[in-house]
Design a protein around this motif. Structure first.
Motif, PDB file in Angstrom:
ATOM      1  N   SER A  67       0.816  -1.211   0.000  1.00  0.00           N
ATOM      2  CA  SER A  67       0.000   0.000   0.000  1.00  0.00           C
ATOM      3  C   SER A  67       0.852   1.263   0.000  1.00  0.00           C
ATOM      4  N   LEU A  68       2.064   1.180   0.512  1.00  0.00           N
ATOM      5  CA  LEU A  68       2.937   2.343   0.621  1.00  0.00           C
ATOM      6  C   LEU A  68       4.019   2.369  -0.456  1.00  0.00           C
ATOM      7  N   SER A  69       3.900   1.488  -1.437  1.00  0.00           N
ATOM      8  CA  SER A  69       4.921   1.392  -2.485  1.00  0.00           C
ATOM      9  C   SER A  69       4.635   2.365  -3.616  1.00  0.00           C
ATOM     10  N   ALA A  70       5.572   2.426  -4.569  1.00  0.00           N
ATOM     11  CA  ALA A  70       5.404   3.272  -5.754  1.00  0.00           C
ATOM     12  C   ALA A  70       4.547   2.603  -6.820  1.00  0.00           C
ATOM     13  N   LYS A 274      13.464   0.669   5.749  1.00  0.00           N
ATOM     14  CA  LYS A 274      12.585   1.801   5.449  1.00  0.00           C
ATOM     15  C   LYS A 274      13.036   2.521   4.183  1.00  0.00           C
ATOM     16  N   ARG A 275      12.040   2.849   3.339  1.00  0.00           N
ATOM     17  CA  ARG A 275      12.300   3.617   2.123  1.00  0.00           C
ATOM     18  C   ARG A 275      11.313   4.776   2.042  1.00  0.00           C
ATOM     19  N   PHE A 276      11.762   5.883   1.443  1.00  0.00           N
ATOM     20  CA  PHE A 276      10.961   7.094   1.353  1.00  0.00           C
ATOM     21  C   PHE A 276      10.486   7.316  -0.084  1.00  0.00           C
ATOM     22  N   ILE A 277       9.277   7.854  -0.207  1.00  0.00           N
ATOM     23  CA  ILE A 277       8.752   8.294  -1.502  1.00  0.00           C
ATOM     24  C   ILE A 277       8.313   9.743  -1.345  1.00  0.00           C
ATOM     25  N   ALA A 358       5.203  13.497   1.311  1.00  0.00           N
ATOM     26  CA  ALA A 358       6.124  12.362   1.335  1.00  0.00           C
ATOM     27  C   ALA A 358       5.599  11.320   2.300  1.00  0.00           C
ATOM     28  N   TRP A 359       6.037  10.092   2.114  1.00  0.00           N
ATOM     29  CA  TRP A 359       5.679   9.032   3.047  1.00  0.00           C
ATOM     30  C   TRP A 359       6.786   7.983   3.038  1.00  0.00           C
ATOM     31  N   ALA A 360       6.706   7.072   3.980  1.00  0.00           N
ATOM     32  CA  ALA A 360       7.691   6.007   4.104  1.00  0.00           C
ATOM     33  C   ALA A 360       6.986   4.665   4.188  1.00  0.00           C
TER      34      ALA A 360
END
Length: 438
Positions: A67-70, A274-277, A358-360
């Motif tokens: 759900s939080l991916s690109a 953790k990765r940021f978008i 932004a989100w992670a």
């Protein structure tokens, strides 16, 4: 989050589901991988002979990796099985009405954007990229090589400084809405009799698989879970599939991995990373046909809808730069100091942008070789693994779900042979390395 996803989740979790005392198959984790496993097992059964229970501790999927991916899907990998898995998912998405459509309802719309991926290469890596494109095309992927001059002609917004060539996915690649896919899978699964339980797995009971077993192989006899009210339940089961994403290593430890001797001395090497978008606006940026572009620095960007919106991201350059996983707070300095300068160099129009949000999210990161681990554990024989996709879980989840179903249902042949990715390679200290890590 899309309206369809919100409404579907609200309806599906309006009533608390009682935890069964016994079931055939327990799937730990109800995200895309777990729901895909449940779907293919339930879909292929003729008389619902197996009862399926999915245990998910975050039923609203507020921290779910997918759900939080690109939302990307690509066929450009250096490992053949990775190419095949993503191609399987593309085929599924193209036929989603057949698989997930419901009578008297419109077919699920996952908003598949087919703009493709563009990988850029330096002079030192161009020859290797061309070799990989040949392999991908041999497997059926529609990918083409472009010289720097051809890239500049096709994408005039691109600065080709330091670029020798690029590979572009022409069909079947792009990005889609993971929320809608997950909601459609879950809705179809419930219709097929799959039970989703709001609870957290906190343990297992075990027993020897047979008195005559050589090497003390054993099975998980039951799953112990704690529901949202804090009550604990024990559910007897025949098989367990670990689909716990970034937290799969913890479930593996509860099952006995990394706690004893021999093969059980080796833990499941999957941890959260953790990765940021970052989402930003550029009034004169690349147009609607822009592919998801991966720079030679590893920084990527793509369009996000209309109106000049884009998203971007990158992985840390070293272990020392890995962000804390204690929370999902965003590091904005990472954008200002690392990502934005790279974007502005490669796409000059991005020198003038405005960061909007932004989100992670978490990767289920395989620290051994950043590739999938799949199949039954060699000692815990009824404990199946579907873990460690290291950022590729969204695009591999459908194929992984199908592969696990083929193992559970004892298929004579496998749609995609994933035997190289079993846990035995970890025991043998062998690595499968993927060059196309984003």
């Amino acid at each position: 989050m899309g309206k369809f996803f919100k409404e579907s989740i609200s309806k599906m979790f309006s009533l608390k589901e009682e935890i069964p005392r016994s079931t055939d198959l327990v799937i730990v984790g109800g995200g895309l991988v777990g729901s895909a496993v449940a779907f293919f097992v339930a879909h292929k059964q003729t008389n619902r002979e197996r009862e399926i229970m999915v245990i998910e501790r975050d039923p609203m999927y507020t921290t779910a990796s997918s759900s939080l991916s690109a939302g990307g899907i690509r066929h450009q990998f250096s490992v053949t099985e990775n190419v095949q898995m993503s191609m399987f998912t593309t085929k599924f998405l193209r036929n989603i009405k057949f698989f997930l459509g419901l009578i008297d309802q419109p077919p699920p719309d996952v908003q598949f954007n087919h703009q493709g991926y563009l990988f850029l290469a330096t002079p030192e890596k161009a020859e290797k990229l061309e070799e990989l494109v040949k392999m991908q095309k041999y497997l059926g992927a529609e990918v083409e090589m472009f010289s720097a001059e051809m890239l500049k002609q096709r994408f005039p917004w691109l600065n080709i400084d330091g670029i020798e060539a690029g590979s572009l996915g022409l069909n079947g690649e792009g990005w889609f809405d993971p929320h809608s896919l997950l909601a459609a899978l879950k809705q179809r699964n419930i219709g097929l009799g799959v039970r989703y339980i709001d609870a957290e797995v906190i343990g297992f009971t075990k027993k020897l698989s047979a008195p005559e077993t050589i090497g003390n192989q054993y099975v998980l006899a039951s799953v112990i879970s704690r529901d949202t009210d804090g009550d604990m339940f024990e559910t007897n089961c025949h098989q367990v599939v670990n689909c716990a994403g970034p937290w799969a290593g913890q479930i593996g430890e509860l099952a006995g991995m990394g706690t004893e001797t021999g093969a059980l001395s080796i833990p499941l090497p999957v941890v959260p990373r953790k990765r940021f978008i970052y989402a930003y606006h550029c009034h004169n940026g690349p147009g609607i046909s822009t592919p998801l572009t991966v720079d030679i620095t590893g920084t990527y960007f793509r369009r996000e809808g209309l109106g000049g919106m884009y998203i971007c991201g990158a992985s840390p350059e070293s272990e020392e730069e890995e962000p804390s996983i204690e929370n999902l707070d965003v590091d904005y300095e990472f954008f200002n100091e690392k990502i934005w300068p790279r974007l502005a160099h490669r796409i000059p129009a991005f020198e003038n942008i405005k960061l909007k949000s932004a989100w992670a999210g978490y990767y289920d990161y395989n620290v051994w070789d950043q590739n999938l681990i799949i199949g039954p554990h060699p000692v815990i024989t009824n404990f199946l693994l579907a873990n460690g996709m290291s950022g590729h879980g969204l695009q591999q989840s459908i194929c992984v779900g199908n592969a696990i179903s083929e193992m559970i249902l004892n298929a004579d042949t496998y749609t995609v042979d994933l035997s190289r990715f079993n846990f035995d390679r970890i025991i043998r200290r062998e690595k499968i390395l993927e060059d196309f890590i984003v």
